[in-house]
Motif scaffolding. Structure first.
Motif, PDB file in Angstrom:
ATOM      1  N   ALA A   2       0.864  -1.190  -0.004  1.00 35.93           N
ATOM      2  CA  ALA A   2       0.093  -0.031  -0.072  1.00 35.93           C
ATOM      3  C   ALA A   2       0.882   1.195   0.087  1.00 35.93           C
ATOM      4  CB  ALA A   2      -1.032   0.115   1.434  1.00 35.93           C
ATOM      5  N   ASP A   3       0.304   2.366  -0.562  1.00 43.01           N
ATOM      6  CA  ASP A   3       1.043   3.792  -0.660  1.00 43.01           C
ATOM      7  C   ASP A   3       0.550   4.429   0.700  1.00 43.01           C
ATOM      8  OD1 ASP A   3       2.412   5.806  -1.247  1.00 43.01           O
ATOM      9  OD2 ASP A   3       1.254   6.385  -3.107  1.00 43.01           O
ATOM     10  N   GLY A   9      -1.203   8.925  -6.184  1.00 42.59           N
ATOM     11  CA  GLY A   9      -2.221   9.916  -6.472  1.00 42.59           C
ATOM     12  C   GLY A   9      -1.838  11.369  -6.623  1.00 42.59           C
ATOM     13  N   PHE A  10      -0.583  11.724  -5.849  1.00 37.72           N
ATOM     14  CA  PHE A  10      -0.024  12.644  -6.299  1.00 37.72           C
ATOM     15  C   PHE A  10       0.673  12.978  -7.474  1.00 37.72           C
ATOM     16  CE2 PHE A  10       3.475  16.043  -5.351  1.00 37.72           C
ATOM     17  CZ  PHE A  10       2.606  17.040  -4.935  1.00 37.72           C
ATOM     18  N   GLY A  11       1.229  11.915  -7.879  1.00 42.85           N
ATOM     19  CA  GLY A  11       2.021  11.633  -9.286  1.00 42.85           C
ATOM     20  C   GLY A  11       1.057  11.845 -10.497  1.00 42.85           C
ATOM     21  N   VAL A  12      -0.309  11.416 -10.363  1.00 43.15           N
ATOM     22  CA  VAL A  12      -1.256  11.659 -11.325  1.00 43.15           C
ATOM     23  C   VAL A  12      -1.823  12.943 -11.387  1.00 43.15           C
ATOM     24  CG1 VAL A  12      -3.562  11.214 -11.955  1.00 43.15           C
ATOM     25  CG2 VAL A  12      -2.141   9.491 -11.029  1.00 43.15           C
ATOM     26  N   THR A  13      -1.741  13.918 -10.275  1.00 37.40           N
ATOM     27  CA  THR A  13      -1.896  15.194 -10.318  1.00 37.40           C
ATOM     28  C   THR A  13      -0.802  16.076 -10.871  1.00 37.40           C
ATOM     29  OG1 THR A  13      -3.031  14.797  -8.183  1.00 37.40           O
ATOM     30  CG2 THR A  13      -2.626  17.292  -8.808  1.00 37.40           C
ATOM     31  N   LEU A  14       0.476  15.581 -10.426  1.00 38.66           N
ATOM     32  CA  LEU A  14       1.471  16.196 -10.996  1.00 38.66           C
ATOM     33  C   LEU A  14       1.554  16.241 -12.847  1.00 38.66           C
ATOM     34  CD1 LEU A  14       4.331  16.154  -8.657  1.00 38.66           C
ATOM     35  CD2 LEU A  14       3.268  18.012  -9.320  1.00 38.66           C
TER      36      LEU A  14
END
Length: 167
Positions: A2-3, A9-14
């Motif tokens: 797990a993260d 999710g933050f990577g998707v946002t960036l």
């Protein structure tokens, strides 16, 4: 694994933050639809302007949403709207009920009813979404005369149904 910090999710946002946005200019540019898209219905005509609808009510019977109302009437020699014995005097489609399935088109024996690619049917008034025969009839082309008028001389109803009427 797990993260726990939510870094995925933050990577998707960036990634999306720095990409070019996808924008559609819908009212100015209509998006193309698929070739077999089921949009607004249309009542078709023969090449001389007579209506193809014979008032058989098969479209209304086949509609699972009960969105179609047809009232047939008899043609007379003085007032002829279609080449057969009958025509659709009243024809209504309630787009508040229509589910766009196309069963009505399949049920039509004369190919009077087809579906167009017109998808702009939104309205603020519920009554405006009940389309009458005048709203559904195909526009007259050059050389076509609005009914009622007699069939072309020398032709029978069978000639119309076989497609032997040309403009």
């Amino acid at each position: 694994m797990a993260d726990p910090l939510g870094l995925a999710g933050f990577g998707v946002t960036l990634r999306t933050m720095f990409s070019k946005p996808v924008t559609e200019n819908y009212p100015e540019q209509r998006s193309p639809v698929a070739g077999r898209y089921h949009g607004r219905h249309q009542l078709n005509r023969y090449a001389d302007g007579l209506e193809k609808c014979i008032g058989c009510e098969l479209c209304a019977w086949s509609c699972p949403a009960d969105a179609i109302y047809v009232e047939g009437a008899d043609n007379t020699d003085e007032e002829r709207y279609s080449p057969g014995e009958r025509y659709g005097r009243t024809y209504q489609i309630n787009y508040l009920r229509c589910i766009g399935c196309g069963l009505c088109v399949e049920a039509c024996p004369t190919r009077a009813l087809t579906m167009t690619d017109d998808y702009e049917m939104a309205d603020r008034d519920r009554g405006a979404l009940i389309y009458d025969k005048d709203d559904l009839l195909a526009p007259l082309h050059e050389g076509e005369v609005p009914p009622p008028h007699p069939m072309r001389e020398g032709l029978t109803a069978a000639d119309y149904y076989r497609g032997e009427v040309d403009s």
